[in-house]
Write a protein that holds these residues in place. Structure first.
Motif, PDB file in Angstrom:
ATOM      1  N   ARG A 136     -53.735   3.340  23.080  1.00 54.12           N
ATOM      2  CA  ARG A 136     -52.642   3.071  24.006  1.00 54.12           C
ATOM      3  C   ARG A 136     -51.710   1.953  23.512  1.00 54.12           C
ATOM      4  O   ARG A 136     -50.578   1.851  23.977  1.00 54.12           O
ATOM      5  CB  ARG A 136     -53.198   2.734  25.391  1.00 54.12           C
ATOM      6  CG  ARG A 136     -53.705   3.958  26.164  1.00 54.12           C
ATOM      7  CD  ARG A 136     -54.064   3.591  27.593  1.00 54.12           C
ATOM      8  NE  ARG A 136     -54.277   4.778  28.406  1.00 54.12           N
ATOM      9  CZ  ARG A 136     -55.472   5.265  28.742  1.00 54.12           C
ATOM     10  NH1 ARG A 136     -56.576   4.652  28.315  1.00 54.12           N
ATOM     11  NH2 ARG A 136     -55.580   6.346  29.511  1.00 54.12           N
ATOM     12  N   TYR A 170     -47.691   2.444  23.490  1.00 54.58           N
ATOM     13  CA  TYR A 170     -46.729   1.461  23.998  1.00 54.58           C
ATOM     14  C   TYR A 170     -45.632   1.221  22.957  1.00 54.58           C
ATOM     15  O   TYR A 170     -44.431   1.228  23.283  1.00 54.58           O
ATOM     16  CB  TYR A 170     -47.436   0.156  24.324  1.00 54.58           C
ATOM     17  CG  TYR A 170     -46.540  -0.929  24.884  1.00 54.58           C
ATOM     18  CD1 TYR A 170     -46.353  -1.060  26.260  1.00 54.58           C
ATOM     19  CD2 TYR A 170     -45.897  -1.832  24.054  1.00 54.58           C
ATOM     20  CE1 TYR A 170     -45.535  -2.055  26.781  1.00 54.58           C
ATOM     21  CE2 TYR A 170     -45.080  -2.830  24.557  1.00 54.58           C
ATOM     22  CZ  TYR A 170     -44.905  -2.944  25.925  1.00 54.58           C
ATOM     23  OH  TYR A 170     -44.093  -3.928  26.424  1.00 54.58           O
ATOM     24  N   GLU A 180     -41.489  -5.144  33.083  1.00 50.11           N
ATOM     25  CA  GLU A 180     -41.553  -3.752  32.653  1.00 50.11           C
ATOM     26  C   GLU A 180     -40.402  -3.460  31.693  1.00 50.11           C
ATOM     27  O   GLU A 180     -39.324  -4.060  31.771  1.00 50.11           O
ATOM     28  CB  GLU A 180     -41.442  -2.813  33.865  1.00 50.11           C
ATOM     29  CG  GLU A 180     -42.611  -2.904  34.840  1.00 50.11           C
ATOM     30  CD  GLU A 180     -43.882  -2.259  34.301  1.00 50.11           C
ATOM     31  OE1 GLU A 180     -43.824  -1.604  33.235  1.00 50.11           O
ATOM     32  OE2 GLU A 180     -44.937  -2.421  34.951  1.00 50.11           O
ATOM     33  N   ALA A 235     -43.475   6.071  31.048  1.00 50.60           N
ATOM     34  CA  ALA A 235     -44.907   6.336  30.898  1.00 50.60           C
ATOM     35  C   ALA A 235     -45.484   5.642  29.672  1.00 50.60           C
ATOM     36  O   ALA A 235     -46.532   4.997  29.748  1.00 50.60           O
ATOM     37  CB  ALA A 235     -45.141   7.847  30.811  1.00 50.60           C
ATOM     38  N   ALA A 259     -45.481   1.554  29.819  1.00 48.68           N
ATOM     39  CA  ALA A 259     -45.976   0.896  31.027  1.00 48.68           C
ATOM     40  C   ALA A 259     -46.791  -0.341  30.652  1.00 48.68           C
ATOM     41  O   ALA A 259     -47.528  -0.337  29.664  1.00 48.68           O
ATOM     42  CB  ALA A 259     -46.830   1.859  31.845  1.00 48.68           C
ATOM     43  N   GLU A 279     -49.369  -1.689  32.278  1.00 48.18           N
ATOM     44  CA  GLU A 279     -50.797  -1.457  32.446  1.00 48.18           C
ATOM     45  C   GLU A 279     -51.231  -0.295  31.559  1.00 48.18           C
ATOM     46  O   GLU A 279     -50.683   0.799  31.657  1.00 48.18           O
ATOM     47  CB  GLU A 279     -51.129  -1.148  33.902  1.00 48.18           C
ATOM     48  CG  GLU A 279     -50.875  -2.298  34.859  1.00 48.18           C
ATOM     49  CD  GLU A 279     -49.415  -2.402  35.264  1.00 48.18           C
ATOM     50  OE1 GLU A 279     -48.618  -1.500  34.885  1.00 48.18           O
ATOM     51  OE2 GLU A 279     -49.050  -3.389  35.932  1.00 48.18           O
ATOM     52  N   GLU A 331     -53.680   1.736  31.578  1.00 51.87           N
ATOM     53  CA  GLU A 331     -54.182   2.940  32.239  1.00 51.87           C
ATOM     54  C   GLU A 331     -53.053   3.836  32.749  1.00 51.87           C
ATOM     55  O   GLU A 331     -53.290   5.014  33.053  1.00 51.87           O
ATOM     56  CB  GLU A 331     -55.128   2.568  33.391  1.00 51.87           C
ATOM     57  CG  GLU A 331     -54.501   1.732  34.492  1.00 51.87           C
ATOM     58  CD  GLU A 331     -54.548   0.241  34.212  1.00 51.87           C
ATOM     59  OE1 GLU A 331     -54.263  -0.541  35.150  1.00 51.87           O
ATOM     60  OE2 GLU A 331     -54.895  -0.141  33.066  1.00 51.87           O
ATOM     61  N   ARG A 332     -51.842   3.314  32.850  1.00 52.74           N
ATOM     62  CA  ARG A 332     -50.701   4.122  33.291  1.00 52.74           C
ATOM     63  C   ARG A 332     -50.059   4.879  32.129  1.00 52.74           C
ATOM     64  O   ARG A 332     -49.207   5.750  32.355  1.00 52.74           O
ATOM     65  CB  ARG A 332     -49.643   3.238  33.958  1.00 52.74           C
ATOM     66  CG  ARG A 332     -50.054   2.695  35.324  1.00 52.74           C
ATOM     67  CD  ARG A 332     -49.079   1.639  35.818  1.00 52.74           C
ATOM     68  NE  ARG A 332     -47.677   2.060  35.647  1.00 52.74           N
ATOM     69  CZ  ARG A 332     -46.660   1.220  35.521  1.00 52.74           C
ATOM     70  NH1 ARG A 332     -46.870  -0.098  35.507  1.00 52.74           N
ATOM     71  NH2 ARG A 332     -45.423   1.675  35.391  1.00 52.74           N
ATOM     72  N   ARG A 333     -50.434   4.562  30.911  1.00 52.16           N
ATOM     73  CA  ARG A 333     -49.861   5.232  29.741  1.00 52.16           C
ATOM     74  C   ARG A 333     -50.659   6.486  29.391  1.00 52.16           C
ATOM     75  O   ARG A 333     -51.829   6.610  29.766  1.00 52.16           O
ATOM     76  CB  ARG A 333     -49.880   4.295  28.528  1.00 52.16           C
ATOM     77  CG  ARG A 333     -49.080   3.029  28.695  1.00 52.16           C
ATOM     78  CD  ARG A 333     -49.246   2.116  27.472  1.00 52.16           C
ATOM     79  NE  ARG A 333     -49.223   0.717  27.878  1.00 52.16           N
ATOM     80  CZ  ARG A 333     -49.947  -0.236  27.347  1.00 52.16           C
ATOM     81  NH1 ARG A 333     -50.779   0.048  26.327  1.00 52.16           N
ATOM     82  NH2 ARG A 333     -49.860  -1.471  27.795  1.00 52.16           N
ATOM     83  N   GLU A 337     -53.109   8.672  27.234  1.00 48.78           N
ATOM     84  CA  GLU A 337     -54.346   8.178  26.620  1.00 48.78           C
ATOM     85  C   GLU A 337     -54.183   7.908  25.132  1.00 48.78           C
ATOM     86  O   GLU A 337     -54.759   6.955  24.597  1.00 48.78           O
ATOM     87  CB  GLU A 337     -55.467   9.193  26.846  1.00 48.78           C
ATOM     88  CG  GLU A 337     -56.807   8.777  26.302  1.00 48.78           C
ATOM     89  CD  GLU A 337     -57.891   9.791  26.586  1.00 48.78           C
ATOM     90  OE1 GLU A 337     -59.079   9.460  26.395  1.00 48.78           O
ATOM     91  OE2 GLU A 337     -57.552  10.917  27.000  1.00 48.78           O
TER      92      GLU A 337
END
Length: 345
Positions: free
Chosen positions: A197, A201, A233, A254, A257, A259, A261-263, A265
């Protein structure tokens, strides 16, 4: 004055095999040269660690790890590694030579890109990273300088020098965070965590920059940029590019993000979302010219001085080089059958 003439390696032959012809680039860890393998009569890139760092075993280990990791990937969108060795105080990697430019060159000379061009670059990058993620590796330093665009239109990911196995902590011996601040995920900054992740990002930031011509976070110092990664953000690219397709806003939102866990996998999942977004967009949306774009000649004039001419304007690209829009697609494994063995377990 050509500073390569002052480089002591230019004109030398390393390890009795690699004749160094010219310096290509200088980084914090190594210098990259164009060289010739005199045994195979092949042009290649020679990445030579700075001699001062070669005395540090941890840096040498990282160098060797890069060679082994990339050699194991063997993906068409990853710059290949042919050999690794030492010659006195010099530690080197012999790598595939990609004649062309970097994505940084493109952004510097073209500004913001049309969505189609941005996706044509992003998709093979995600294919390369997806192969790495499925192999249990994380790049950790995705940035425009590490995206190479060949004269034949192929896109390749370079510099796996910071690659790590999934779920490892990744700080240097001095405790500083490795990577380039503009593309670091918050968890890299705070905890030194490396999962797929963090590459996702960075690709979200890359996409934002390609679409708008600007980085989402800016500051007068690296500390200011790091603070924004942690507390703000990434904005929507449509805030700078009116009428941008909402699907592109969704991809950036997406992927970048705060966090994890919001992206998505990993890059495989983001690649799937990217292709779905492309298919939902009209040709007019894909070919829309952003206001930040720098105009380039499309009337047949000589563009030999433009290192980014591999990305011609869309009309010329479609007419003269339709293959430039064909990205290398990674074959995804079929889903596991119910009750069957999970290959990822």
């Amino acid at each position: 004055m050509d500073t390569t003439l002052q480089d002591p390696l230019v004109g030398r032959t390393l390890d009795g095999r690699y004749r160094v012809d010219a310096r290509i680039a200088v980084g914090g860890m190594a210098t990259v040269y164009r060289a010739v393998d005199t045994r195979l009569d092949r042009v290649l890139a020679l990445k030579v660690m700075h001699p001062a760092l070669a005395a540090d075993g941890s840096f040498v280990d990282r160098f060797i790890r890069e060679a082994k990791s990339v050699a194991a990937l063997a993906h068409p969108n990853v710059v290949g590694v042919y050999d690794q060795g030492t010659d006195g105080t010099y530690v080197y990697l012999a790598m595939e030579y990609v004649a062309g430019c970097t994505l940084r060159d493109v952004l510097r000379e073209r500004g913001a890109l049309q969505p189609r061009a941005a996706l044509d670059i992003l998709e093979p990058v995600l294919a390369a990273l997806g192969a790495a993620h499925r192999a249990g590796l994380v790049h950790r330093d995705m940035k425009p300088e590490n995206v190479l665009i060949g004269d034949d239109g192929r896109v390749k990911v370079a510099d796996f020098g910071l690659v790590r196995a999934v779920n490892t902590h990744t700080t240097s011996s001095t405790g500083s965070v490795l990577g380039t601040v503009s593309y670091l995920a918050p968890e890299q900054i705070e905890q030194g965590i490396a999962t797929p992740r963090v590459d996702v990002y960075a690709c979200g930031v890359l996409l934002y920059e390609m679409l708008t011509g600007a980085k989402p976070h800016a500051g007068e110092s690296p500390a200011q940029v790091l603070y924004q990664h942690l507390h703000e953000e990434v904005g929507l690219p449509s805030e700078l590019v009116p009428d941008l397709a909402p699907e592109l806003d969704g991809l950036v939102l997406a992927a970048a993000a705060r966090e994890p866990e919001r992206r998505p996998e990993d890059a495989v999942e983001l690649l799937s979302k990217t292709r779905a977004a492309r298919s939902a967009m009209s040709n007019a949306q894909l070919d829309a010219i952003p206001p930040q774009a720098i105009a380039v000649a499309d009337d047949g004039h000589d563009t030999s001085g433009d290192r980014t001419s591999v990305l011609p304007s869309q009309a010329v690209a479609q007419a003269q080089h339709p293959e430039l829009n064909r990205t290398s697609r990674m074959m995804l494994p079929p889903p596991p059958t119910v009750g069957g063995d999970d290959p990822a377990a």
